[in-house]
Design a protein around this motif. Sequence first.
Motif, PDB file in Angstrom:
ATOM      1  N   LEU A   1    -115.600   6.906  13.008  1.00  0.00           N
ATOM      2  CA  LEU A   1    -116.211   7.973  13.672  1.00  0.00           C
ATOM      3  C   LEU A   1    -116.128   7.770  14.928  1.00  0.00           C
ATOM      4  CD1 LEU A   1    -117.834  10.487  13.384  1.00  0.00           C
ATOM      5  CD2 LEU A   1    -120.038   9.111  13.766  1.00  0.00           C
ATOM      6  N   HIS A   2    -116.526   6.365  15.739  1.00  0.00           N
ATOM      7  CA  HIS A   2    -115.960   6.042  17.437  1.00  0.00           C
ATOM      8  C   HIS A   2    -114.807   6.655  17.471  1.00  0.00           C
ATOM      9  CE1 HIS A   2    -114.056   3.713  19.760  1.00  0.00           C
ATOM     10  NE2 HIS A   2    -115.299   3.954  20.631  1.00  0.00           N
ATOM     11  N   GLU A   3    -113.321   6.038  16.498  1.00  0.00           N
ATOM     12  CA  GLU A   3    -112.149   6.795  17.117  1.00  0.00           C
ATOM     13  C   GLU A   3    -111.645   7.863  17.109  1.00  0.00           C
ATOM     14  OE1 GLU A   3    -109.899   4.005  17.992  1.00  0.00           O
ATOM     15  OE2 GLU A   3    -111.529   3.028  18.053  1.00  0.00           O
ATOM     16  N   LEU A   4    -112.561   8.408  15.971  1.00  0.00           N
ATOM     17  CA  LEU A   4    -112.462  10.076  16.195  1.00  0.00           C
ATOM     18  C   LEU A   4    -112.861  10.965  16.747  1.00  0.00           C
ATOM     19  CD1 LEU A   4    -113.590  11.321  12.152  1.00  0.00           C
ATOM     20  CD2 LEU A   4    -111.084  11.429  13.035  1.00  0.00           C
ATOM     21  N   MET A   5    -113.777  10.848  18.200  1.00  0.00           N
ATOM     22  CA  MET A   5    -114.631  11.013  18.730  1.00  0.00           C
ATOM     23  C   MET A   5    -113.444  11.539  20.237  1.00  0.00           C
ATOM     24  SD  MET A   5    -118.240   9.154  19.195  1.00  0.00           S
ATOM     25  CE  MET A   5    -119.417   9.649  17.361  1.00  0.00           C
ATOM     26  N   HIS A   6    -112.371  10.247  20.300  1.00  0.00           N
ATOM     27  CA  HIS A   6    -111.512  10.527  21.344  1.00  0.00           C
ATOM     28  C   HIS A   6    -110.274  11.131  20.886  1.00  0.00           C
ATOM     29  CE1 HIS A   6    -113.372   7.827  23.573  1.00  0.00           C
ATOM     30  NE2 HIS A   6    -113.078   6.793  22.895  1.00  0.00           N
ATOM     31  N   VAL A   7    -109.708  12.226  19.493  1.00  0.00           N
ATOM     32  CA  VAL A   7    -109.230  12.986  18.904  1.00  0.00           C
ATOM     33  C   VAL A   7    -109.170  13.915  18.388  1.00  0.00           C
ATOM     34  CG1 VAL A   7    -107.655  12.620  17.620  1.00  0.00           C
ATOM     35  CG2 VAL A   7    -108.164  10.617  17.227  1.00  0.00           C
ATOM     36  N   TYR A   8    -110.275  14.814  18.332  1.00  0.00           N
ATOM     37  CA  TYR A   8    -111.133  15.621  17.564  1.00  0.00           C
ATOM     38  C   TYR A   8    -112.283  15.995  18.026  1.00  0.00           C
ATOM     39  CZ  TYR A   8    -107.567  14.912  13.210  1.00  0.00           C
ATOM     40  OH  TYR A   8    -105.644  15.145  13.144  1.00  0.00           O
ATOM     41  N   ALA A   9    -111.563  17.506  18.291  1.00  0.00           N
ATOM     42  CA  ALA A   9    -114.040  18.314  18.564  1.00  0.00           C
ATOM     43  C   ALA A   9    -113.817  18.176  17.175  1.00  0.00           C
ATOM     44  CB  ALA A   9    -113.238  19.493  19.387  1.00  0.00           C
ATOM     45  N   ALA A  10    -115.683  19.042  17.793  1.00  0.00           N
ATOM     46  CA  ALA A  10    -116.016  18.781  16.517  1.00  0.00           C
ATOM     47  C   ALA A  10    -116.078  20.348  15.695  1.00  0.00           C
ATOM     48  CB  ALA A  10    -117.829  18.909  17.044  1.00  0.00           C
ATOM     49  N   ASP A  11    -115.496  21.166  16.307  1.00  0.00           N
ATOM     50  CA  ASP A  11    -114.817  22.167  15.213  1.00  0.00           C
ATOM     51  C   ASP A  11    -113.275  22.120  14.509  1.00  0.00           C
ATOM     52  OD1 ASP A  11    -112.823  22.577  16.772  1.00  0.00           O
ATOM     53  OD2 ASP A  11    -113.122  24.144  17.889  1.00  0.00           O
ATOM     54  N   GLN A  12    -112.464  20.540  14.127  1.00  0.00           N
ATOM     55  CA  GLN A  12    -111.059  20.154  14.103  1.00  0.00           C
ATOM     56  C   GLN A  12    -111.445  19.026  12.484  1.00  0.00           C
ATOM     57  OE1 GLN A  12    -110.001  18.792  18.363  1.00  0.00           O
ATOM     58  NE2 GLN A  12    -108.052  19.922  17.522  1.00  0.00           N
ATOM     59  N   ILE A  13    -113.141  18.731  12.613  1.00  0.00           N
ATOM     60  CA  ILE A  13    -113.067  17.585  11.546  1.00  0.00           C
ATOM     61  C   ILE A  13    -113.969  18.193  10.184  1.00  0.00           C
ATOM     62  CG2 ILE A  13    -112.861  15.494  13.321  1.00  0.00           C
ATOM     63  CD1 ILE A  13    -115.958  15.877  13.312  1.00  0.00           C
ATOM     64  N   ASN A  14    -113.951  17.424   8.960  1.00  0.00           N
ATOM     65  CA  ASN A  14    -114.664  17.952   8.081  1.00  0.00           C
ATOM     66  C   ASN A  14    -115.308  18.202   8.312  1.00  0.00           C
ATOM     67  OD1 ASN A  14    -116.643  17.457   5.788  1.00  0.00           O
ATOM     68  ND2 ASN A  14    -114.432  16.724   4.860  1.00  0.00           N
ATOM     69  N   PRO A  15    -116.784  19.276   7.819  1.00  0.00           N
ATOM     70  CA  PRO A  15    -117.784  19.688   8.099  1.00  0.00           C
ATOM     71  C   PRO A  15    -119.039  18.241   7.634  1.00  0.00           C
ATOM     72  CG  PRO A  15    -116.947  21.613   7.418  1.00  0.00           C
ATOM     73  CD  PRO A  15    -115.789  20.336   7.506  1.00  0.00           C
ATOM     74  N   PHE A  16    -119.032  18.235   6.885  1.00  0.00           N
ATOM     75  CA  PHE A  16    -119.787  16.864   6.738  1.00  0.00           C
ATOM     76  C   PHE A  16    -119.956  15.899   7.509  1.00  0.00           C
ATOM     77  CE2 PHE A  16    -120.381  12.972   4.730  1.00  0.00           C
ATOM     78  CZ  PHE A  16    -121.453  12.339   4.118  1.00  0.00           C
TER      79      PHE A  16
ATOM     80  N   LEU B   1    -121.741  13.103  24.612  1.00  0.00           N
ATOM     81  CA  LEU B   1    -122.191  11.361  25.165  1.00  0.00           C
ATOM     82  C   LEU B   1    -121.076  10.805  25.206  1.00  0.00           C
ATOM     83  CD1 LEU B   1    -125.873  11.678  23.342  1.00  0.00           C
ATOM     84  CD2 LEU B   1    -125.599  12.134  25.908  1.00  0.00           C
ATOM     85  N   HIS B   2    -120.262  10.361  24.160  1.00  0.00           N
ATOM     86  CA  HIS B   2    -119.503   9.552  24.213  1.00  0.00           C
ATOM     87  C   HIS B   2    -118.375   9.673  25.249  1.00  0.00           C
ATOM     88  CE1 HIS B   2    -117.736   6.070  22.675  1.00  0.00           C
ATOM     89  NE2 HIS B   2    -116.571   6.092  22.423  1.00  0.00           N
ATOM     90  N   LEU B   3    -118.034  10.670  25.650  1.00  0.00           N
ATOM     91  CA  LEU B   3    -117.145  10.528  26.467  1.00  0.00           C
ATOM     92  C   LEU B   3    -117.565  10.081  27.942  1.00  0.00           C
ATOM     93  CD1 LEU B   3    -115.141  13.449  24.825  1.00  0.00           C
ATOM     94  CD2 LEU B   3    -114.608  11.427  24.963  1.00  0.00           C
ATOM     95  N   SER B   4    -118.842  10.816  27.688  1.00  0.00           N
ATOM     96  CA  SER B   4    -119.427  10.962  29.341  1.00  0.00           C
ATOM     97  C   SER B   4    -119.814   9.287  29.436  1.00  0.00           C
ATOM     98  CB  SER B   4    -120.968  11.436  28.752  1.00  0.00           C
ATOM     99  OG  SER B   4    -120.601  13.032  28.962  1.00  0.00           O
ATOM    100  N   HIS B   5    -119.992   8.661  28.295  1.00  0.00           N
ATOM    101  CA  HIS B   5    -119.472   7.280  28.596  1.00  0.00           C
ATOM    102  C   HIS B   5    -118.466   6.907  29.195  1.00  0.00           C
ATOM    103  CE1 HIS B   5    -120.349   3.137  27.632  1.00  0.00           C
ATOM    104  NE2 HIS B   5    -119.225   3.292  26.592  1.00  0.00           N
ATOM    105  N   HIS B   6    -117.322   6.972  28.725  1.00  0.00           N
ATOM    106  CA  HIS B   6    -116.592   6.512  29.101  1.00  0.00           C
ATOM    107  C   HIS B   6    -115.930   7.393  30.338  1.00  0.00           C
ATOM    108  CE1 HIS B   6    -113.948   4.426  26.178  1.00  0.00           C
ATOM    109  NE2 HIS B   6    -114.387   5.486  24.955  1.00  0.00           N
ATOM    110  N   ARG B   7    -116.771   8.112  31.255  1.00  0.00           N
ATOM    111  CA  ARG B   7    -116.979   8.035  32.690  1.00  0.00           C
ATOM    112  C   ARG B   7    -117.080   8.169  32.867  1.00  0.00           C
ATOM    113  NH1 ARG B   7    -115.968  13.609  30.480  1.00  0.00           N
ATOM    114  NH2 ARG B   7    -118.295  14.231  30.220  1.00  0.00           N
ATOM    115  N   ALA B   8    -118.938   6.487  33.482  1.00  0.00           N
ATOM    116  CA  ALA B   8    -119.247   5.795  33.779  1.00  0.00           C
ATOM    117  C   ALA B   8    -119.773   5.346  32.854  1.00  0.00           C
ATOM    118  CB  ALA B   8    -120.381   6.464  34.332  1.00  0.00           C
TER     119      ALA B   8
END
Length: 254
Positions: free
Chosen positions: A61-76, A100-107
Amino acid sequence: MLKVSPEYMVTEQDALAYVNGCLVAAICLVGGYTAAVMQIIPVWGLCIIVVLTFPRWTINLHELMHVYAADQINPFICAMGISPTPLSLLTLSYRELRSLHLSHHRAPATPDDPDAFHIRGPSWQVFCMAFVVPEWQTIRWFKTHGFSWKLGCDLIVKATVLVGLAWMGGSVFWAFWLSLRLVYGVADFTFFRIVHCQDGEYGTFSLDIPSWLQQVIRLVLGELVLSATIHHDIHHRNPWIAAHHLPAARRELC
């Protein structure tokens, strides 16, 4: 941004592997729970399945966050967020977790980091916070961003699943749920506190552990968990490096 060979960057094939990794982990967890409820396997066997499987869901899931937005992944996956079987009545979905995770990467590890509450402070306090991150994140999200119908629908779905699992499993449910929460708390403390605070300094660091321990982690939890943790500094310098290429990226830098 750290520049490395293009071959190390995450691809669509990697992203598909992350999605499949999440789905396989979900099937194993639900299948193990069902088997324990039906007394096909002992409760301690279910706890072992949680230890072996749950970290694989979270790292994919963590790795997916850096690739896909919510509307690009499996609804489950999008609805369940941090766990395929809800950890609580208050947990965020993929959409909010990714923000939140992308904000974490910014600071990272700064007071402006949305994850600062389970990174900064006395170790004992951060360790305790690691076990209530899902609830605390949700409360903080509501205070900052308000309530959305989509998140509300996801919370209803997760509450229904959680109640259904509890009704189905009885005492087995509590062993299952406590195992999930324990694994989550330890993993959170490792993946946030330990790699973002070393020798009293906040930042983003690698994790130097003995080779024998690396082999144990690789065997028990898989290569993705190991690489994303011990090479966390490289990940933060370029989040688009696929986790399994992080060791090679470090060697290239050296």
